[in-house]
Design a protein around this motif. Structure first.
Motif, PDB file in Angstrom:
ATOM      1  N   GLN A   1       0.810  -1.214   0.000  1.00  0.00           N
ATOM      2  CA  GLN A   1       0.000   0.000   0.000  1.00  0.00           C
ATOM      3  C   GLN A   1       0.845   1.266   0.000  1.00  0.00           C
ATOM      4  OE1 GLN A   1      -2.805  -0.145   3.225  1.00  0.00           O
ATOM      5  NE2 GLN A   1      -3.600  -2.137   2.655  1.00  0.00           N
ATOM      6  N   LEU A   2       2.028   1.201   0.627  1.00  0.00           N
ATOM      7  CA  LEU A   2       2.853   2.400   0.747  1.00  0.00           C
ATOM      8  C   LEU A   2       3.822   2.572  -0.412  1.00  0.00           C
ATOM      9  CD1 LEU A   2       3.685   2.186   4.564  1.00  0.00           C
ATOM     10  CD2 LEU A   2       1.938   3.583   3.465  1.00  0.00           C
ATOM     11  N   ASP A   3       4.320   1.475  -0.955  1.00  0.00           N
ATOM     12  CA  ASP A   3       5.322   1.545  -2.024  1.00  0.00           C
ATOM     13  C   ASP A   3       4.628   1.561  -3.384  1.00  0.00           C
ATOM     14  OD1 ASP A   3       7.768   1.582  -3.326  1.00  0.00           O
ATOM     15  OD2 ASP A   3       7.877  -0.603  -3.390  1.00  0.00           O
ATOM     16  N   ILE A   4       4.038   2.671  -3.714  1.00  0.00           N
ATOM     17  CA  ILE A   4       3.361   2.838  -5.002  1.00  0.00           C
ATOM     18  C   ILE A   4       3.932   4.076  -5.696  1.00  0.00           C
ATOM     19  CG2 ILE A   4       1.240   1.677  -4.296  1.00  0.00           C
ATOM     20  CD1 ILE A   4       0.009   4.388  -3.786  1.00  0.00           C
ATOM     21  N   ARG A   5       3.940   4.043  -6.995  1.00  0.00           N
ATOM     22  CA  ARG A   5       4.459   5.181  -7.757  1.00  0.00           C
ATOM     23  C   ARG A   5       3.447   6.312  -7.737  1.00  0.00           C
ATOM     24  NH1 ARG A   5       4.732   7.605 -12.826  1.00  0.00           N
ATOM     25  NH2 ARG A   5       3.074   6.331 -13.696  1.00  0.00           N
ATOM     26  N   GLN A   6       3.882   7.467  -7.271  1.00  0.00           N
ATOM     27  CA  GLN A   6       3.016   8.624  -7.194  1.00  0.00           C
ATOM     28  C   GLN A   6       2.988   9.346  -8.546  1.00  0.00           C
ATOM     29  OE1 GLN A   6       1.103   9.857  -4.639  1.00  0.00           O
ATOM     30  NE2 GLN A   6       1.558   7.981  -3.517  1.00  0.00           N
ATOM     31  N   PRO A   7       1.848   9.808  -8.970  1.00  0.00           N
ATOM     32  CA  PRO A   7       1.804  10.597 -10.208  1.00  0.00           C
ATOM     33  C   PRO A   7       2.593  11.896 -10.056  1.00  0.00           C
ATOM     34  CG  PRO A   7      -0.404   9.910  -9.520  1.00  0.00           C
ATOM     35  CD  PRO A   7       0.510   9.614  -8.395  1.00  0.00           C
ATOM     36  N   GLN A   8       3.112  12.376 -11.166  1.00  0.00           N
ATOM     37  CA  GLN A   8       3.833  13.641 -11.176  1.00  0.00           C
ATOM     38  C   GLN A   8       2.890  14.770 -11.600  1.00  0.00           C
ATOM     39  OE1 GLN A   8       8.293  13.066 -12.307  1.00  0.00           O
ATOM     40  NE2 GLN A   8       7.085  11.974 -13.825  1.00  0.00           N
ATOM     41  N   VAL A   9       3.272  15.953 -11.228  1.00  0.00           N
ATOM     42  CA  VAL A   9       2.476  17.143 -11.539  1.00  0.00           C
ATOM     43  C   VAL A   9       3.387  18.138 -12.246  1.00  0.00           C
ATOM     44  CG1 VAL A   9       1.034  18.998 -10.637  1.00  0.00           C
ATOM     45  CG2 VAL A   9       1.023  16.756  -9.520  1.00  0.00           C
ATOM     46  N   LEU A  10       2.949  18.576 -13.419  1.00  0.00           N
ATOM     47  CA  LEU A  10       3.655  19.617 -14.162  1.00  0.00           C
ATOM     48  C   LEU A  10       3.017  20.955 -13.804  1.00  0.00           C
ATOM     49  CD1 LEU A  10       5.786  20.400 -16.275  1.00  0.00           C
ATOM     50  CD2 LEU A  10       4.021  20.085 -18.028  1.00  0.00           C
TER      51      LEU A  10
ATOM     52  N   ARG B   1       0.565  46.568 -11.576  1.00  0.00           N
ATOM     53  CA  ARG B   1      -0.324  45.402 -11.444  1.00  0.00           C
ATOM     54  C   ARG B   1       0.512  44.126 -11.538  1.00  0.00           C
ATOM     55  NH1 ARG B   1      -4.269  47.231 -16.118  1.00  0.00           N
ATOM     56  NH2 ARG B   1      -2.295  48.204 -16.719  1.00  0.00           N
ATOM     57  N   PHE B   2       0.223  43.236 -10.599  1.00  0.00           N
ATOM     58  CA  PHE B   2       1.004  42.001 -10.452  1.00  0.00           C
ATOM     59  C   PHE B   2       0.018  40.823 -10.437  1.00  0.00           C
ATOM     60  CE2 PHE B   2       2.928  38.945  -7.359  1.00  0.00           C
ATOM     61  CZ  PHE B   2       3.939  38.506  -8.181  1.00  0.00           C
ATOM     62  N   TYR B   3       0.100  39.963 -11.479  1.00  0.00           N
ATOM     63  CA  TYR B   3      -0.826  38.830 -11.613  1.00  0.00           C
ATOM     64  C   TYR B   3      -0.029  37.530 -11.641  1.00  0.00           C
ATOM     65  CZ  TYR B   3      -4.106  42.449 -13.114  1.00  0.00           C
ATOM     66  OH  TYR B   3      -4.880  43.559 -13.181  1.00  0.00           O
ATOM     67  N   VAL B   4      -0.633  36.493 -11.060  1.00  0.00           N
ATOM     68  CA  VAL B   4      -0.037  35.162 -11.069  1.00  0.00           C
ATOM     69  C   VAL B   4      -1.078  34.173 -11.589  1.00  0.00           C
ATOM     70  CG1 VAL B   4       0.996  33.320  -9.706  1.00  0.00           C
ATOM     71  CG2 VAL B   4       1.479  35.708  -9.136  1.00  0.00           C
ATOM     72  N   PHE B   5      -0.755  33.482 -12.676  1.00  0.00           N
ATOM     73  CA  PHE B   5      -1.607  32.440 -13.254  1.00  0.00           C
ATOM     74  C   PHE B   5      -0.932  31.090 -13.032  1.00  0.00           C
ATOM     75  CE2 PHE B   5      -2.393  36.319 -15.566  1.00  0.00           C
ATOM     76  CZ  PHE B   5      -3.775  36.399 -15.589  1.00  0.00           C
ATOM     77  N   LEU B   6      -1.730  30.105 -12.693  1.00  0.00           N
ATOM     78  CA  LEU B   6      -1.187  28.790 -12.346  1.00  0.00           C
ATOM     79  C   LEU B   6      -1.961  27.713 -13.099  1.00  0.00           C
ATOM     80  CD1 LEU B   6       1.071  27.887 -10.391  1.00  0.00           C
ATOM     81  CD2 LEU B   6      -0.717  27.293  -8.757  1.00  0.00           C
ATOM     82  N   ARG B   7      -1.223  26.780 -13.664  1.00  0.00           N
ATOM     83  CA  ARG B   7      -1.828  25.627 -14.323  1.00  0.00           C
ATOM     84  C   ARG B   7      -1.073  24.373 -13.901  1.00  0.00           C
ATOM     85  NH1 ARG B   7      -2.391  25.488 -20.716  1.00  0.00           N
ATOM     86  NH2 ARG B   7      -0.116  25.372 -20.590  1.00  0.00           N
ATOM     87  N   CYS B   8      -1.847  23.375 -13.413  1.00  0.00           N
ATOM     88  CA  CYS B   8      -1.258  22.118 -12.949  1.00  0.00           C
ATOM     89  C   CYS B   8      -1.824  20.977 -13.783  1.00  0.00           C
ATOM     90  CB  CYS B   8      -1.568  21.889 -11.470  1.00  0.00           C
ATOM     91  SG  CYS B   8      -0.904  23.160 -10.381  1.00  0.00           S
ATOM     92  N   ASN B   9      -0.940  20.170 -14.319  1.00  0.00           N
ATOM     93  CA  ASN B   9      -1.327  19.008 -15.112  1.00  0.00           C
ATOM     94  C   ASN B   9      -0.792  17.749 -14.434  1.00  0.00           C
ATOM     95  OD1 ASN B   9      -2.465  20.270 -17.748  1.00  0.00           O
ATOM     96  ND2 ASN B   9      -0.511  21.306 -17.444  1.00  0.00           N
TER      97      ASN B   9
END
Length: 714
Positions: free
Chosen positions: A437-446, A670-678
């Motif tokens: 249960q613990l030793d599983i490959r975790q997905p990556q996030v871009l 003006r200071f903007y931050v856009f975030l995208r996670c895949n």
């Protein structure tokens, strides 16, 4: 009021015709019949019955006057109406017969029916209520069969025996004659003829069923002195039994099979094996109790390996439960050996030291120690099951016991990234379940961030400088309104060259008067775009820094000498720290911190660092997978207006503009931050390869994939 007989002919309601002559009527074909529960005239009932069966019925209306109440309100066929009509006539001392040569039926008295009915030779072919049938026998048992037939006839029935011709004449109601036919067929059989019949078994094992019935036969012989003729054999395929017995004994054997071929009660019990691994114990029970006949065994069997509570849930018959108990008791009574099992677990997706520390913490806390159910006190009326069949206690009592392998040794092999464990099989099995249960490959996030900084600056300056030189007799004077724009001296005879930026104008009256007008407007629009990308494992921190370090000096002054040395550096740039966590429903919980800083000018003193502006955002947000969302925004607006003027004169409307200078500054940042996670879930990293292709093409870097090129085949 008399009831009506309702007829439905092909879904149409047909009225009953008025009484017709008693001899013959054209029958009416009717599919379904409904009769009202009210009283019905007997003559009307006979008319309707004749129409239903398609046979004319002759009767005397004078003898059959009266009504009758039908107790069966719904009839499904014409035969049901005919049977009800014959019962009504029989209760009143009448019945229907078919006389010789007559195509129809005649209603006569029951006492005269036997003399008037025609003789049926080849089975009952008439629809009459009273039948006279000739039966021919195959064996010379006429007298005994005749006596047996009398037992099923009514008071008005009779049987005539013709011994020499081996024949019987049976006369009675049609139902009783049919019963007499069944008795004759049964008694006129070959008593010595053997029959071989295969009977399928539904619930019991064929071997166990034949053994039981054989013991019953032996007990019957011991009590009555007669075991009975025939025997019962188990079919080789194991799904049926074979009866070898005389034809007349078949029903006896079938009755025994039906009586004892019944399903055993099915019980569900919990077993808590303590000595060996749960999976190995379950496999052993499956092999010993069920054997090789898993698909053919008729007994119900269902075993669930409950790893959460460390128990086996088995649903089967009591006989198989006893076999399970025997296996577990034998395992629990085995002597403890000094040599304990050793297992090696390959760790594939995380550092082995990290996993060892986690498991060792569980062992130190007693989470994987042996669990021994506390004994339950027995009551006066019932004794609860004990031992391996004891129910799971709620809550379970945890006791430390070296007998069940509380001591477990964990070590690591970093070269192969394996975890080595030494202990009891039961604890090693729990370790294996935790490792899986613990030793599983975790997905990556871009994680792709886009930091946008927009600056708008607008400044305006307007000023007038005046100088006046004059004399009054021996008195010389010079009056000026100076605001730093560089007004020319009236004593100079020529107009100076206009410098600086913006609009500038000079008016000069040499030796007397000079004036300078200055007007300047500055507009600045800036846009800074930062687009960092970082690939990080699930629930792991990642940072990306792109900074510029500027050094500055430090001066140490004393009473005699001042020394200048390196004071340090000051950093400015983009700094991003992000920790994504994949949640349910293709969502991500992102803990992020974004800082954007820049130097805003030169240092006022070499010993001081330059001024720096920093915009920083830090928060935790939930963002959908693959969507671009704004996670931070900062807008700074600065509006300042200044005025320098000559007192009193500068306050005069309109004319006051000649005696002062004015400035206006408007700054907007003006200071903007856009975030995208895949989320990269592909096992073969196809999604990561697709996301990287555009950047590889822009940088003209080979992706390493083989290129398909056409080749000419000759």
């Amino acid at each position: 009021m008399l009831g009506l007989l309702l007829l439905l002919v092909q879904e149409a309601r047909v009225p009953v015709a008025p009484p017709a002559p008693a001899l013959a009527q054209e029958p009416v074909r009717v599919e379904n019949v409904w009769v009202s529960p009210d009283e019905v005239e007997i003559t009307h009932l006979l008319d309707v019955c004749a129409g239903l069966i398609g046979v004319p019925i002759e009767f005397s209306r004078a003898e059959l006057s009266g009504t009758v109440t039908l107790r069966q309100p719904h009839f499904t066929s014409a035969e049901a109406v005919l049977e009800a009509t014959n019962r009504v006539l029989f209760q009143r001392g009448f019945t229907t017969v078919q006389m010789p040569g007559s195509p129809g039926l005649t209603v006569v008295k029951v006492a005269d029916a036997a003399a008037m009915a025609r003789l049926e030779e080849s089975g009952i072919s008439t629809k009459a209520g009273f039948v006279k049938l000739l039966v021919k026998l195959d064996h010379d048992r006429v007298d005994s069969i005749g006596e047996a037939v009398k037992l099923v006839l009514s008071k008005v029935g009779a049987v005539t025996v013709f011994k020499d011709a081996r024949s019987l004449i049976v006369s009675d109601t049609a139902a009783n004659v049919r019963q007499a036919q069944a008795v004759i067929a049964r008694l006129d059989g070959n008593l010595d003829e053997l029959a071989l019949v295969e009977v399928p078994v539904q619930h019991t094992s064929p071997t166990a069923l034949t053994a039981l019935i054989d013991r019953i036969g032996n007990a019957k012989k011991l009590v009555f002195g007669d075991k009975g003729r025939g025997t019962l054999l188990a079919h080789p395929e194991g799904k049926s039994v074979l009866i070898v017995a005389p034809v007349l004994e078949l029903d006896v054997w079938r009755g025994l099979i039906d009586q004892f071929d019944r399903a055993e009660p099915v019980l569900t019990r919990h077993y808590s094996p303590q000595r060996f691994a749960l999976a190995d114990t379950a496999k052993l029970i499956e092999q010993v109790v069920r054997g090789d006949a898993k698909g053919e065994d008729t007994d119900p069997w269902r075993m669930v390996v409950d790893g959460l509570t460390g128990s086996l849930l088995i649903t089967t018959t009591p006989s198989k439960h006893s076999q399970v108990e025997d296996v577990l008791e034998r395992l629990e009574k085995m002597a403890q050996v000094s040599r304990r099992p050793i297992r090696s677990f390959p760790i594939k997706n995380r550092p082995v030291d990290e996993l060892q520390a986690l498991l060792q913490g569980l062992l130190d806390a007693g989470a994987l120690k042996g669990v021994v159910p506390s004994p339950q006190p027995a009551t006066a009326s019932t004794t609860p099951p004990q031992g391996v069949t004891a129910p799971l206690p709620t809550p379970p009592a945890v006791t430390k016991s070296d007998e069940f392998g509380d001591k477990v040794i964990l070590t690591t092999d970093k070269a192969t990234n394996r975890l080595i464990a030494i202990g009891e099989s039961r604890v090693l099995e729990q370790l294996e379940g935790l490792i899986n249960q613990l030793d599983i490959r975790q997905p990556q996030v871009l994680v792709e961030a886009m930091v946008v900084t927009l600056t708008d600056t607008q400044s305006r300056e307007l000023g007038v400088e005046l100088q006046k030189v004059g004399s009054e007799g021996d008195l010389l004077y010079k009056v000026s309104s100076l605001f730093g724009f560089g007004s020319p001296d009236p004593n100079v005879g020529s107009a100076p060259q206009v410098g600086g930026t913006g609009f500038g104008g000079v008016v000069l009256d040499p030796g007397n008067f000079s004036a300078l007008v200055h007007a300047l407007e500055r507009v600045n629009e800036g846009r800074t775009l930062t687009m960092p990308r970082v690939l990080v494992n699930n629930n792991q921190p990642a940072t990306l820094d792109s900074v510029l370090q500027t050094p500055y000096a430090s001066t140490n002054a004393s009473t005699t000498v001042a020394t200048t040395s390196f004071g340090g550096t000051l950093s400015a740039g983009t700094q991003i720290a992000v920790t994504p966590q994949i949640a349910a429903g293709d969502q991500l919980i992102v803990d992020y911190s974004i800082s954007l800083s820049s130097f805003t000018g030169a240092s006022a003193d070499p010993a001081l660092p330059p001024p720096r502006q920093e915009n920083k955002l830090k928060s935790i947000a939930t963002v959908p997978d693959g969507y671009t969302v704004i996670v931070g925004g900062l807008e700074i607006t600065s509006d300042s207006r200044g005025r320098a003027q000559v007192p009193i004169l500068g306050s005069i409307p309109i004319l006051g503009a000649l005696f002062g200078s004015r400035s206006a500054n408007e700054d907007k940042t003006r200071f903007y931050v856009f975030l995208r996670c895949n989320v990269m879930r592909s096992a073969n990293f196809e999604d990561l390869r697709f996301a990287s292709k555009k950047a590889l093409d822009a940088a003209q870097v080979d992706d390493g994939l083989p290129k398909l090129e056409p080749r000419i085949m000759r």
